[in-house]
Scaffold this motif. Structure first.
Motif, mmCIF file in Angstrom:
data_model
loop_
_atom_site.group_PDB
_atom_site.id
_atom_site.type_symbol
_atom_site.label_atom_id
_atom_site.label_comp_id
_atom_site.label_asym_id
_atom_site.label_seq_id
_atom_site.Cartn_x
_atom_site.Cartn_y
_atom_site.Cartn_z
ATOM 1 N N TYR A 100 0.838 -1.201 0.000
ATOM 2 C CA TYR A 100 0.000 0.000 0.000
ATOM 3 C C TYR A 100 0.871 1.249 0.000
ATOM 4 O O TYR A 100 2.054 1.216 0.327
ATOM 5 C CB TYR A 100 -0.918 0.010 1.227
ATOM 6 N N ARG A 138 -1.632 -0.222 -7.556
ATOM 7 C CA ARG A 138 -1.930 1.002 -6.811
ATOM 8 C C ARG A 138 -1.436 2.268 -7.508
ATOM 9 O O ARG A 138 -2.054 3.327 -7.381
ATOM 10 C CB ARG A 138 -1.359 0.919 -5.390
ATOM 11 N N ALA A 144 -3.959 3.819 -0.975
ATOM 12 C CA ALA A 144 -4.131 3.008 -2.184
ATOM 13 C C ALA A 144 -3.374 1.704 -1.977
ATOM 14 O O ALA A 144 -2.235 1.722 -1.493
ATOM 15 C CB ALA A 144 -3.598 3.746 -3.405
ATOM 16 N N ASP A 154 -2.664 -2.642 -3.277
ATOM 17 C CA ASP A 154 -2.775 -3.694 -4.283
ATOM 18 C C ASP A 154 -3.538 -4.862 -3.675
ATOM 19 O O ASP A 154 -3.111 -5.408 -2.646
ATOM 20 C CB ASP A 154 -1.388 -4.200 -4.707
#
Length: 227
Positions: free
Chosen positions: A9, A30, A48, A50
């Motif tokens: 992240y 991301r 954000a 993954d």
């Protein structure tokens, strides 16, 4: 993650600002949020990540959109974020629905873009379905992602924003998912169904629908909004 897996992240934006969690559609990673995440980060704390099987996260496993929502919830807990706005698009919107249903206290405001209440609500355009299915016959995950990046965008957008389309495909190529991971994500999307539960979502919710959406008819998203 509870099972020992990991989610990669990024966090950007003011540390004391309200948080917003971005949940990806099928394909990309991301960094694919690009300018959108950067714009939000001017005023929000943007998270954000993954999902499993994408970017730098653990390998994918068979899962439902509800199980994927548990991963998102675990990430917020690991970051000590008790409550966040949540933005999900397509598969990410389906995951966001379950996050709002199973952890209502963790979701402030909810935005669902190109999101159906049921995975079976995707466009019943036989030719378009065949073209999407052909994406999964490509030999590599990178080729599948490049195909999806083309077929899930409207013809008008592809013609008008060719440079942006190339950038999206190039970004996806930096961390391509495997064909298996993409197929697992597709299966989770097709099995998704919150029609019996959507009315229980407590968060203030904005449903974004587009008349040129390559995957959904606006009526399907209006139906979700009414729920």
């Amino acid at each position: 993650m509870p099972d020992g897996g990991r989610l990669a992240y990024d966090v950007a934006g003011p540390a004391n600002a309200p948080a917003i969690l971005l949940i990806r559609p099928l394909g990309g990673w991301r960094a694919s949020w690009g300018e959108f995440a950067a714009a939000l980060a001017r005023v929000l704390r943007v998270i954000a990540f993954d999902p499993r099987g994408a970017g730098d996260s653990s390998a994918a496993r068979l899962a439902t959109t509800r199980a994927m929502a548990r991963d998102a919830r675990a990430l917020l807990a690991a970051l000590s974020i008790p409550r966040a706005h949540v933005y999900g698009i397509s598969l990410g919107g389906m995951v966001a629905c379950w996050l709002a249903l199973d952890a209502p206290g963790a979701v402030d405001r909810l935005v669902l873009a190109s999101t159906p209440a049921s995975g079976l609500a995707f466009r019943r355009d036989a030719l378009h379905a065949v073209r999407l299915a052909r994406c999964f016959t490509r030999r590599s995950g990178e080729a599948v992602e490049a195909c999806l990046a083309t077929r899930t965008l409207s013809v008008a957008f592809r013609d008008r924003e060719r440079a942006r389309l190339r950038a999206l495909r190039a970004c996806a190529a930096e961390r391509p998912s495997s064909r298996e991971a993409l197929a697992i994500g597709l299966a989770a999307a097709l099995l998704h169904d919150v029609r019996a539960r959507a009315r229980s979502i407590e968060a203030d919710t904005l449903v974004l629908a587009g008349i040129r959406d390559a995957l959904l008819e606006p009526d399907e998203q209006l139906a979700l909004a009414r729920m």
